[in-house]
Design an enzyme around this catalytic site. Structure first.
Site, short mmCIF file in Angstrom:
data_model
loop_
_atom_site.label_atom_id
_atom_site.label_comp_id
_atom_site.label_asym_id
_atom_site.label_seq_id
_atom_site.Cartn_x
_atom_site.Cartn_y
_atom_site.Cartn_z
CG ASP A 2 -1.99 -1.00 1.26
OD1 ASP A 2 -3.09 -0.68 0.82
OD2 ASP A 2 -1.73 -2.12 1.72
CB THR A 31 -5.36 -3.99 2.13
OG1 THR A 31 -5.08 -2.86 1.31
CG2 THR A 31 -4.14 -4.29 3.00
#
Length: 273
Positions: A51, A86
């Protein structure tokens, strides 16, 4: 930054190449074996090294090429999710993972890029990984084969990890023949575009503007529609709140049918932006 069509096309082209580079970063972090996981607000809201590195790469690249751009103002705003899905990424559900770059002009999602870093990963070692889909209103949607759910089947795609009574009540109200529970807003829109689902139903706050800007633009460019559960369009100005407080309802066709079946109890519980 102005809304000049030529500038917007250059921005979209840059977003396409930047998204592919971010996808490569996401793959590299996974293969390193060290995801660098941290919890943001809880076990279902995670952030990884991928990320952070992908976000840094996307923003640095876009700022370098377009110094006056607003990345999240002025007329043109770019909404970035460097790694959508995620939680699924950390669990090895790699087909749920996307990189999202959306472009908004005067509050409207007009163009977007969805990169799937692990497209084809099921084919095993040696497979050519990754795919990038993109679209722009008035131009079309590209990088995939548009398909619709066959016949009159109602297949609803919804969240796998953020469900609640509002979500289940709304899904049930659609009287679906099948329900698919997967992660990632981008992934769910891909399912609509490829005929794996007919409606994306998420009757709950939780999804953010960076989750929906790119997918909405591509879906609209392909003839579909994304709104809140009330049927209202979301605004993507720089000063709007990031949360999509009234949920998400997206379809490739027959949007009004699905919007008309949302229970009144759900509409009363979700305040439209």
């Amino acid at each position: 930054m102005s809304g000049n069509p030529a500038v917007l096309m250059r921005l979209l082209a840059s977003a396409h190449s930047v998204a592919e580079r971010a996808g490569a970063i996401v793959r590299k972090v996974l293969h390193s074996g060290d995801l660098g996981i941290v919890e943001k607000t809880g076990a279902n809201d995670l952030q990884t090294l991928a990320d952070r590195l992908a976000q840094r790469s996307i923003c640095a690249s876009l700022y370098k090429r377009f110094p006056k751009i607003t990345v999240i103002g002025e007329e043109v705003i770019v909404w970035v999710d460097p790694l959508d899905g995620t939680k699924e990424y950390t669990e090895g559900l790699l087909d749920n993972v996307t990189v999202l770059i959306g472009i908004a002009h005067r509050g409207r999602a007009i163009a977007g890029v969805i990169n799937q870093p692990f497209y084809n990963y099921q084919l095993g070692t040696g497979a050519d990984l990754g795919r990038t889909m993109w679209g722009m209103l008035g131009l079309g949607a590209f990088g995939f084969q548009l398909q619709e759910v066959p016949g009159e089947r109602r297949i609803v795609t919804t969240t796998r990890s953020h469900s609640n009574k509002l979500v289940t009540d709304s899904v049930d109200a659609m009287e679906p023949h099948e329900v698919i529970r997967v992660g990632g807003a981008g992934n769910k829109i891909v399912q609509l575009l490829e005929g794996k689902a007919s409606a994306y139903v998420f009757a709950s706050p939780g999804c953010k503007k960076w989750d929906t800007c790119a997918p909405e633009a591509i879906l609209h460019a392909a003839g579909g529609k994304l709104t809140d559960m009330h049927g209202n369009a979301y605004c993507y100005d720089a000063n709007v709140k990031h949360m999509n407080s009234a949920g998400v309802l997206a379809t490739l066709r027959n949007h009004q049918y699905y919007a008309s079946r949302v229970p009144q109890s759900v509409l009363q519980a979700l305040k439209s932006d």
